[in-house]
Scaffold this motif. Sequence first.
Motif, short mmCIF file in Angstrom:
data_model
loop_
_atom_site.label_atom_id
_atom_site.label_comp_id
_atom_site.label_asym_id
_atom_site.label_seq_id
_atom_site.Cartn_x
_atom_site.Cartn_y
_atom_site.Cartn_z
N GLU A 396 -2.29 10.87 -10.25
CA GLU A 396 -2.27 11.00 -8.79
C GLU A 396 -2.88 12.32 -8.33
N GLN A 397 -2.92 13.31 -9.23
CA GLN A 397 -3.42 14.64 -8.84
C GLN A 397 -4.94 14.74 -8.87
N ARG A 398 -5.61 13.76 -9.46
CA ARG A 398 -7.07 13.81 -9.58
C ARG A 398 -7.74 13.05 -8.45
N GLU A 399 -8.97 13.47 -8.16
CA GLU A 399 -9.72 12.75 -7.12
C GLU A 399 -10.10 11.36 -7.63
N ASP A 400 -10.60 11.29 -8.87
CA ASP A 400 -10.88 9.99 -9.51
C ASP A 400 -9.60 9.55 -10.21
N LYS A 401 -8.98 8.53 -9.68
CA LYS A 401 -7.66 8.13 -10.17
C LYS A 401 -7.72 7.09 -11.30
N ARG A 402 -8.89 6.91 -11.86
CA ARG A 402 -8.96 6.05 -13.05
C ARG A 402 -8.22 6.72 -14.20
N PRO A 403 -7.34 5.99 -14.89
CA PRO A 403 -6.54 6.60 -15.97
C PRO A 403 -7.38 7.02 -17.16
N GLN A 404 -6.85 7.99 -17.89
CA GLN A 404 -7.45 8.46 -19.14
C GLN A 404 -6.38 8.42 -20.23
N LEU A 405 -6.83 8.49 -21.49
CA LEU A 405 -5.89 8.43 -22.62
C LEU A 405 -4.84 9.54 -22.55
N SER A 406 -5.24 10.69 -22.01
CA SER A 406 -4.30 11.82 -21.91
C SER A 406 -3.17 11.54 -20.91
N ASP A 407 -3.30 10.49 -20.10
CA ASP A 407 -2.27 10.16 -19.11
C ASP A 407 -1.13 9.33 -19.70
N GLU A 427 -8.55 0.07 -6.99
CA GLU A 427 -8.90 1.02 -5.94
C GLU A 427 -8.23 0.66 -4.63
N ASP A 428 -8.08 -0.65 -4.35
CA ASP A 428 -7.48 -1.05 -3.06
C ASP A 428 -6.03 -0.56 -2.93
N TYR A 429 -5.33 -0.37 -4.06
CA TYR A 429 -3.96 0.12 -4.03
C TYR A 429 -3.92 1.53 -3.44
N TYR A 430 -4.83 2.40 -3.89
CA TYR A 430 -4.86 3.77 -3.40
C TYR A 430 -5.42 3.84 -1.98
N LEU A 431 -6.41 3.00 -1.67
CA LEU A 431 -6.94 2.99 -0.31
C LEU A 431 -5.87 2.55 0.69
N LYS A 432 -5.07 1.56 0.31
CA LYS A 432 -4.00 1.08 1.19
C LYS A 432 -2.98 2.18 1.46
N ALA A 433 -2.73 3.01 0.43
CA ALA A 433 -1.74 4.08 0.57
C ALA A 433 -2.19 5.14 1.58
N PHE A 434 -3.51 5.27 1.78
CA PHE A 434 -4.03 6.28 2.71
C PHE A 434 -4.67 5.64 3.94
N GLU A 435 -4.13 4.50 4.33
CA GLU A 435 -4.64 3.82 5.52
C GLU A 435 -4.38 4.68 6.77
N PRO A 436 -5.42 5.00 7.54
CA PRO A 436 -5.22 5.80 8.77
C PRO A 436 -4.58 4.96 9.87
N ASP A 437 -3.97 5.62 10.84
CA ASP A 437 -3.39 4.90 11.98
C ASP A 437 -4.48 4.21 12.76
N TYR A 438 -4.16 3.03 13.27
CA TYR A 438 -5.14 2.30 14.07
C TYR A 438 -5.35 3.06 15.39
N PRO A 439 -6.62 3.38 15.73
CA PRO A 439 -6.87 4.24 16.91
C PRO A 439 -6.65 3.51 18.24
N MET A 440 -6.39 4.30 19.25
CA MET A 440 -6.34 3.79 20.62
C MET A 440 -7.78 3.57 21.10
N PRO A 441 -7.99 2.75 22.16
CA PRO A 441 -9.35 2.43 22.62
C PRO A 441 -10.21 3.65 22.94
#
Length: 504
Positions: A396-407, A427-441
């Motif tokens: 979770e601390q890395r920008e590229d969240k693909r796992p490595q053997l060291s994990d 990738e959709d799991y992490y994108l969903k976690a950072f979904e921004p608020d839906y903007p006003m018009p």
Amino acid sequence: MAQVVHLAESASESAVQALPQNVEAEAALLGALMIDNRLIEDVQLKLRPQHFFEPLHARIYEAILRLTDKNMVANPVTLKPLFDSDEAMKQVGGPAYLAQLTGSGAAVIGARDFAVQIYDLALLRALVGVGRDLVEGALDTSEEVAPLAQIERAETELYKVAEEGGAEGKAKSFAEATREALEMAEKALNSGGHLSGFTTGLEALNSKIGGLHKSDLIIVAGRPGMGKSALGTNMAFAAAQRFLRDTADGIEASKAAGAPAALFSLEMSADQLATRILSEQSGITSEALRTGRISQQEFRELARAAAELENLPLYIDDTPGLTIAALRTRARRLKRQKNIGLIVVDYLQLLHGTGRGGGNENRVQEISEISRGLKTLAKELDVPVIGLSQLSRAVEQREDKRPQLSDLRESGSIEQDADIVLFIYREDYYLKAFEPDYPMPNETDKLAKYEEWNAKYSAAAGKAEVIVAKQRHGSTGIVRVRFDGRTTKFSDAADEGYMPELRG
């Protein structure tokens, strides 16, 4: 030949006499070995000092093995200095007893038969010991009675006796090894050129790793929510379903591309897993099944799926808090009773080792014991074992969240013991976690940001990667698949395959 006297004494002479033994055969074998040291090559692989009933004979046999291991002649003369101060030897006349053992040269002819009988009688004594301990434990009610634990312990001890009496280990000739390799290649050819083991249920993954191979430990790892339990369940189901289909088509069970599977679920209950599988096969979401929000048509689909799965050779053990020893006992039982050919453990960190104590260091040792135990189980039962594993939060601390053997969490021995390591990344799991608020018009800046996020999420939705991070028998790479979060089902992507070998 010397007159052989029982030196082993106990509280009851009748109890000693009741134990299966033949000290005359032991004496005859020792005499034969001292006459012709070449006979040792025939017996030492199977017969060990502890198989002798008479302790003095066990020490003589051990001394003979020690001398011959040093390329020395083992006879009464060379053995004499080793027994000058042996009290038991003094009781039978001192080192002269060694010469008396060689008094009958005829014993050389039957040496191999003597060795077999000594070995068989040792197994019977071990069986008597297990039975005696079982009876004593069952009769002792002075402490808290745990019948199931006693039964499991008895099964473990009985299996040890059975293992001892199994086929002795031996080196395979190159011809035998070649024959097995050709059979594997033939199986892969007949399956379309990519499946030499049991199917994973995913064609792209089969192409990459050749299926699930006997005696292999396959680690499937991911962060919570990635779908590792779903993938493990999918693989167990696919192997069991393929076995059912192949045998129904007249294919020999030994040549089937699937196998009866055992799923040890330490996290989810058997009915929850069954609900997942029914959801996958009927297309109805697990949530709808749990809450009963289904139509009559959907219920008919559910009943159809249940009827089709009625004879599925998939066995679920949802006992919580299993130790690695208890899991191995239960797996052996299922192998014996149901002839399982695949084991899935969900998940590794919920198993317990045999040691005691706390602390991170002890936990690392415990995980090492568990991973070694799973690899030993795979070789012992000659089946693929799939162990699901958590990953550390370092992902979770890395920008590229693909796992490595060291994990791999808590122990590097998981990586060391595994033949194949698979990571799940969505990738959709992490994108969903950072979904921004839906903007006003009137929030045009936020609208652009949201649309950018939505475009990325739409492109990634339903897509997953199975990363082959380690493969002892082949290359690494990324296999692209689809994941239906509604039914927790992994499937092949029509336009996706696998990416080239990983670098770095």
